[in-house]
Design an enzyme around this catalytic site. Sequence first.
Site, PDB file in Angstrom:
ATOM      1  CG  HIS A   1      -2.084   0.903   1.106  1.00  0.00           C
ATOM      2  ND1 HIS A   1      -2.014   2.254   1.342  1.00  0.00           N
ATOM      3  CD2 HIS A   1      -3.356   0.647   0.725  1.00  0.00           C
ATOM      4  CE1 HIS A   1      -3.208   2.789   1.114  1.00  0.00           C
ATOM      5  NE2 HIS A   1      -4.043   1.837   0.738  1.00  0.00           N
TER       6      HIS A   1
ATOM      7  CG  ASP B   1      -8.324  -4.468  -2.784  1.00  0.00           C
ATOM      8  OD1 ASP B   1      -7.564  -3.504  -2.976  1.00  0.00           O
ATOM      9  OD2 ASP B   1      -9.558  -4.389  -2.819  1.00  0.00           O
TER      10      ASP B   1
HETATM   11  C1  SDX Z   1      -6.253  -0.046  -2.876  1.00  0.00           C
HETATM   12  O1  SDX Z   1      -4.503   4.504  -2.071  1.00  0.00           O
HETATM   13  C2  SDX Z   1      -5.450   3.862  -1.431  1.00  0.00           C
HETATM   14  O2  SDX Z   1      -5.838   4.211  -0.349  1.00  0.00           O
HETATM   15  C3  SDX Z   1      -6.012   2.670  -2.166  1.00  0.00           C
HETATM   16  C4  SDX Z   1      -7.016   1.811  -1.400  1.00  0.00           C
HETATM   17  C5  SDX Z   1      -8.313   2.571  -1.137  1.00  0.00           C
HETATM   18  O3  SDX Z   1      -9.025   2.196  -0.199  1.00  0.00           O
HETATM   19  O4  SDX Z   1      -8.632   3.480  -1.939  1.00  0.00           O
HETATM   20  O5  SDX Z   1      -6.454   1.399  -0.174  1.00  0.00           O
HETATM   21  C6  SDX Z   1      -7.411   0.573  -2.190  1.00  0.00           C
HETATM   22  O6  SDX Z   1      -6.024   0.276  -4.019  1.00  0.00           O
HETATM   23  C7  SDX Z   1      -5.373  -1.005  -2.120  1.00  0.00           C
HETATM   24  C8  SDX Z   1      -4.149  -1.489  -2.974  1.00  0.00           C
HETATM   25  C9  SDX Z   1      -4.620  -2.616  -3.880  1.00  0.00           C
HETATM   26  N1  SDX Z   1      -3.545  -2.975  -4.838  1.00  0.00           N
HETATM   27  C10 SDX Z   1      -2.928  -4.153  -4.745  1.00  0.00           C
HETATM   28  O7  SDX Z   1      -3.085  -4.957  -3.844  1.00  0.00           O
HETATM   29  C11 SDX Z   1      -1.995  -4.426  -5.926  1.00  0.00           C
HETATM   30  C12 SDX Z   1      -0.669  -4.923  -5.400  1.00  0.00           C
HETATM   31  N2  SDX Z   1      -0.011  -3.809  -4.701  1.00  0.00           N
HETATM   32  C13 SDX Z   1       0.947  -3.026  -5.440  1.00  0.00           C
HETATM   33  O8  SDX Z   1       0.703  -2.863  -6.784  1.00  0.00           O
HETATM   34  C14 SDX Z   1       1.432  -1.807  -4.665  1.00  0.00           C
HETATM   35  O9  SDX Z   1       1.697  -2.217  -3.401  1.00  0.00           O
HETATM   36  C15 SDX Z   1       0.579  -0.559  -4.620  1.00  0.00           C
HETATM   37  C16 SDX Z   1       0.197  -0.094  -5.979  1.00  0.00           C
HETATM   38  C17 SDX Z   1      -0.649  -0.800  -3.820  1.00  0.00           C
HETATM   39  C18 SDX Z   1       1.398   0.533  -3.937  1.00  0.00           C
HETATM   40  O10 SDX Z   1       2.488   0.769  -4.757  1.00  0.00           O
HETATM   41  P1  SDX Z   1       3.572   1.916  -4.402  1.00  0.00           P
HETATM   42  O11 SDX Z   1       3.246   2.614  -3.144  1.00  0.00           O
HETATM   43  O12 SDX Z   1       3.792   2.729  -5.631  1.00  0.00           O
HETATM   44  O13 SDX Z   1       4.848   1.086  -4.044  1.00  0.00           O
HETATM   45  P2  SDX Z   1       5.850   0.472  -5.082  1.00  0.00           P
HETATM   46  O14 SDX Z   1       5.093  -0.130  -6.232  1.00  0.00           O
HETATM   47  O15 SDX Z   1       6.888   1.491  -5.371  1.00  0.00           O
HETATM   48  O16 SDX Z   1       6.444  -0.734  -4.228  1.00  0.00           O
HETATM   49  C19 SDX Z   1       7.589  -0.546  -3.396  1.00  0.00           C
HETATM   50  C20 SDX Z   1       8.355  -1.864  -3.524  1.00  0.00           C
HETATM   51  C21 SDX Z   1       8.721  -2.197  -4.978  1.00  0.00           C
HETATM   52  O17 SDX Z   1       9.884  -3.034  -4.919  1.00  0.00           O
HETATM   53  P3  SDX Z   1      11.351  -2.319  -5.057  1.00  0.00           P
HETATM   54  O18 SDX Z   1      11.307  -1.430  -6.288  1.00  0.00           O
HETATM   55  O19 SDX Z   1      11.552  -1.556  -3.771  1.00  0.00           O
HETATM   56  O20 SDX Z   1      12.310  -3.486  -5.210  1.00  0.00           O
HETATM   57  O21 SDX Z   1       7.516  -2.966  -3.084  1.00  0.00           O
HETATM   58  C22 SDX Z   1       7.280  -3.830  -4.184  1.00  0.00           C
HETATM   59  C23 SDX Z   1       7.578  -3.058  -5.452  1.00  0.00           C
HETATM   60  O22 SDX Z   1       7.973  -3.952  -6.496  1.00  0.00           O
HETATM   61  N3  SDX Z   1       5.854  -4.208  -4.105  1.00  0.00           N
HETATM   62  C24 SDX Z   1       5.381  -5.438  -4.308  1.00  0.00           C
HETATM   63  C25 SDX Z   1       3.997  -5.345  -4.079  1.00  0.00           C
HETATM   64  N4  SDX Z   1       3.682  -4.080  -3.761  1.00  0.00           N
HETATM   65  C26 SDX Z   1       4.824  -3.377  -3.788  1.00  0.00           C
HETATM   66  N5  SDX Z   1       6.003  -6.590  -4.650  1.00  0.00           N
HETATM   67  C27 SDX Z   1       5.193  -7.661  -4.757  1.00  0.00           C
HETATM   68  N6  SDX Z   1       3.853  -7.674  -4.550  1.00  0.00           N
HETATM   69  C28 SDX Z   1       3.227  -6.524  -4.215  1.00  0.00           C
HETATM   70  N7  SDX Z   1       1.911  -6.518  -3.997  1.00  0.00           N
END
Ligand code: SDX
Length: 430
Positions: A312, A370
């Site tokens: 998140h 989720d």
């Molecule tokens: C919702 O914003 C809100 O409030 C949203 C929400 C709401 O109520 O409105 O809470 C609802 O959208 C919840 C999130 C649902 N999405 C997912 O579950 C999809 C999987 N999650 C990711 O795509 C991600 O965690 C995000 C999009 C939710 C957040 O992404 P960020 O903050 O941009 O973080 P990032 O992608 O830069 O991740 C940081 C690191 C990265 O690795 P490095 O570059 O440091 O090596 O963490 C890794 C990412 O690759 N990472 C994950 C991951 N989420 C982040 N790796 C594997 N699986 C994941 N789920």
Amino acid sequence: MSAQNKATLSFTDGTPSVEFPIYPGSVGPDVVDIRKLYGQTGKFTFDPGFLSTAACESKITYIDGDKGELLYRGYPIEQIAEKCDYLDTCYLLLNGDLPDAQQSKDFSYLVMRHTMVHEQMTRFYQGFRRDAHPMAVLVGCVGALSAFYHDSLDINNPEHRMISSIRLVAKMPTMVAMAYKYSIGQPFMYPKNDLSYTANFMRMMFGNPCEEYVPNPVLVKALDRILLLHADHEQNASTSTVRLAGSSGANPFACIAAGIATLWGPAHGGANEACLVMLNDIQKQGGVAKIGEFISQVKDKNSGAKLMGFGHRVYKNYDPRAKLMRETCYEVLGELGLENDPLFALAMKLEQIALEDDYFVQRKLYPNVDFYSGIVQRALGIPTEMFTCIFALARTVGWIAQWGEMISEPDQKIGRPRQLYTGAARRNFK
Ligand code: SDX
């Protein structure tokens, strides 16, 4: 906002340093007001993804990502989930305070008398293929709703804003249920106003004209809790879209349609559908025995695999909604005699393994709202492709509360970000 402290920005390129006021929140991070930066320095800030940018001031919802805390108008989500139903939560988000018994009754009466949509709306549904994704149907039909109210809305009139908010909260269950009925070739069910908001929604989803549908109160309460857990969440991507669309003066129905479109993405509201697809894939490939292999894939950046329902932008601790959703899972599966649901067991094992794995611990990746919501919705009989529509239904009140707050800002301006341009400088045709 009153500034006690200031921030000074100095430059090494000869630009004179400038001071900016710092404003404190009632809770949470202070903000540095940089509105005068461009005028005083000719420079922009650069923050794609808004990792360090507060786009607005708001009094509606607060998240402490480190503590894993979520407050609706100051009330912790755990207390809301225990003491409120979804409509009381809508009242709180829209009006700023919890309703007393009479206000709750009046609000529920008002909402339940706006549940029907114009009969002409059915024609919009019939324009879609039966196998259209229900989110595509919902984006189109909610946008079309603006055609029915476009001219009767003065967004600067608080009364008009409130009736539009009531209409949207009231009609979303009808429109979501219509999308579902259309996809399975069953007739649309008209709302039944003597049922509660969520019982009425379940009847429109699962009832049919040939027999009485008696909603199971345990399942109604579980779905009602799912709705209130999703009601609002600060300036997430879809809420920011609604605010930006609304800042141009677009009518609220069009703004909500824009929010629905944004929510659809798998990185946002589409994650609940993607999470269940992920769990089903792991189950098909061997279940718990295959978790290790899947986690290795997720850690391999080239695989493109993500642990959906994890991570998140704000929560760097357990999403409090995920905890409540897991409890709801237990209740619903127990009520339905599905305690041994293999996907629930798989999800809990996956969560346990991920939370012990350095990759996730280091990146502070925890289950979000989720992760469990798909399992409980599936147990309630909601098909996977409908999960994000349920999220959109629930979030409509948050979107419209934030829209109303933005519109009533005295110095509200159209949102118009700038850019760092790195394309071709001026050149002439040869
Ligand atoms: C919702 O914003 C809100 O409030 C949203 C929400 C709401 O109520 O409105 O809470 C609802 O959208 C919840 C999130 C649902 N999405 C997912 O579950 C999809 C999987 N999650 C990711 O795509 C991600 O965690 C995000 C999009 C939710 C957040 O992404 P960020 O903050 O941009 O973080 P990032 O992608 O830069 O991740 C940081 C690191 C990265 O690795 P490095 O570059 O440091 O090596 O963490 C890794 C990412 O690759 N990472 C994950 C991951 N989420 C982040 N790796 C594997 N699986 C994941 N789920």
